[in-house]
Design an enzyme around this catalytic site. Structure first.
Site, PDB file in Angstrom:
ATOM      1  N   ASP A  73       0.801  -1.227   0.000  1.00 53.00           N
ATOM      2  CA  ASP A  73       0.000   0.000   0.000  1.00 53.00           C
ATOM      3  C   ASP A  73       0.829   1.270   0.000  1.00 53.00           C
ATOM      4  O   ASP A  73       0.288   2.335   0.257  1.00 53.00           O
ATOM      5  CB  ASP A  73      -0.865   0.072   1.276  1.00 53.00           C
ATOM      6  CG  ASP A  73      -2.236  -0.517   1.067  1.00 53.00           C
ATOM      7  OD1 ASP A  73      -2.479  -1.007  -0.031  1.00 53.00           O
ATOM      8  OD2 ASP A  73      -3.034  -0.495   2.000  1.00 53.00           O
TER       9      ASP A  73
ATOM     10  N   CYS B  31     -18.641 -14.161  -9.883  1.00 53.83           N
ATOM     11  CA  CYS B  31     -19.703 -13.357  -9.248  1.00 53.83           C
ATOM     12  C   CYS B  31     -21.074 -13.692  -9.847  1.00 53.83           C
ATOM     13  O   CYS B  31     -22.099 -13.538  -9.186  1.00 53.83           O
ATOM     14  CB  CYS B  31     -19.426 -11.864  -9.409  1.00 53.83           C
ATOM     15  SG  CYS B  31     -18.066 -11.268  -8.391  1.00 53.83           S
TER      16      CYS B  31
ATOM     17  N   CYS C 286     -15.075   0.179   6.550  1.00 54.20           N
ATOM     18  CA  CYS C 286     -16.404  -0.410   6.339  1.00 54.20           C
ATOM     19  C   CYS C 286     -16.230  -1.830   5.813  1.00 54.20           C
ATOM     20  O   CYS C 286     -15.374  -2.081   4.970  1.00 54.20           O
ATOM     21  CB  CYS C 286     -17.195   0.432   5.335  1.00 54.20           C
ATOM     22  SG  CYS C 286     -18.817  -0.248   4.922  1.00 54.20           S
TER      23      CYS C 286
END
EC number: 1.17.99.6
Length: 313
Positions: free
Chosen positions: A133, A188, A241
């Site tokens: 990151d 998916c 979240c």
């Protein structure tokens, strides 16, 4: 050379698993041609909000040889952070699972440095860099290219075996290795649970996320005040979240991590609603010492909690 490449690749993967990584895949270090227009359109649509750093080093994001001289291989790794532990007070402002334990940047960087040292000790003069990151590396693209999973409709990388509650990291090295087959399938299907569940409509279309609307962005990356348009839409999240992952059917395969550093801090899990609302800077430093929550600083967490309270008045 081929035999050595295969042998070295297996050595690296075995050591990665020994260090605690969940999976390891390897891709050829080359220009990410398919990602270029996707990234350009995303930036032009201002989907990155205040994350202006996303506009920097456009070429480096797409070409690992600009990050490491003579780069030959991108070693992608995943590290599980899933936990079944929860905050005890269900009415308390919520903190994302990934921040329950020690800051992943520190934990993973140490493991990557160990892996790079192993490569140098056992294979020879190899140059490379570790990425968590912290630099312009398109980690999800590389993870998919190295066969570790596919990008779901919420844009997270998903593994058929483990779901999506894991961190991504990379080693870019100047050693030629045996490359894994890119993960081409999309599992998916017709599912839209993540899209339907997102309270801020951040998943604007399948596989396209407006980062400037994502609750994780609003509570961590955004430095200004949270816009009023998000009142009553935050679902009590104060840091990060987990909604789009919690509803993803593939996360039924997520299993609790075995990383001691990610063991949830009891002080954090035991904080009740009142304690979080009335928290002082001193308590913040004590409870979140060594945690990723430090990224938002005391003022940022207080801003987030104050915003949540104001929407309930």
């Amino acid at each position: 050379m081929y035999n050595n490449s295969a042998k070295y690749s297996q050595m690296i993967k075995t050591e990665a698993l020994r260090l605690g990584f969940m999976a390891c895949g390897i891709a050829k270090a080359e220009f990410l041609a398919e990602e270029a227009p996707r990234l350009e359109n995303w930036l032009k649509g201002n989907r990155h909000g205040e994350m202006t750093y996303m506009e920097n080093h456009f070429d480096k994001r797409l070409n690992p040889t600009l990050l490491v001289d003579d780069a030959k291989s991108v070693v992608s790794l995943t590290l599980n952070y899933f936990t079944e532990d929860k905050q005890l007070d269900i009415s308390a402002p919520k903190i994302s699972k990934y921040a329950y334990g020690a800051d992943y940047h520190t934990v993973i960087k140490e493991k990557l440095q160990e892996l790079l040292a192993f490569i140098k000790d056992n294979i020879g003069e190899v140059s490379g860099r570790c990425f968590v990151d912290s630099a312009p590396v398109m980690d999800k693209a590389w993870a998919q290219k190295s066969g570790l999973g596919w990008r779901g409709k919420n844009s997270n990388l998903i593994s058929k075996d483990a779901g999506s509650f894991f961190f991504l990291a990379e080693l870019i090295i100047d050693l030629e290795l045996e490359y894994d087959t890119p993960f081409a399938a999309d599992h998916c299907g017709s599912c839209t649970r993540c899209i339907d569940a997102c309270p801020t409509d951040a998943i604007m279309a399948p596989y396209v996320v407006d980062g400037s609307k994502c609750i994780s962005y609003l509570t961590i990356e955004l430095k200004n005040e949270i816009p009023n348009e998000f009142k009553h839409k935050m679902e009590n999240w104060a840091f990060g979240c987990d909604i789009c992952q919690d509803v993803c059917p593939w996360n039924r395969f997520a299993t609790p991590h075995q990383e001691p550093a990610f063991k949830p801090a009891l002080e954090l899990l035991q904080l009740n609603k009142t304690e979080l609302i009335e928290m002082t800077d001193e308590v913040f430093k004590q409870v979140f010492k060594g945690s990723a929550v430090k990224r938002t600083k005391f003022t940022g967490l207080k801003r987030n909690i104050d915003f949540l309270i104001s929407t309930k008045r």
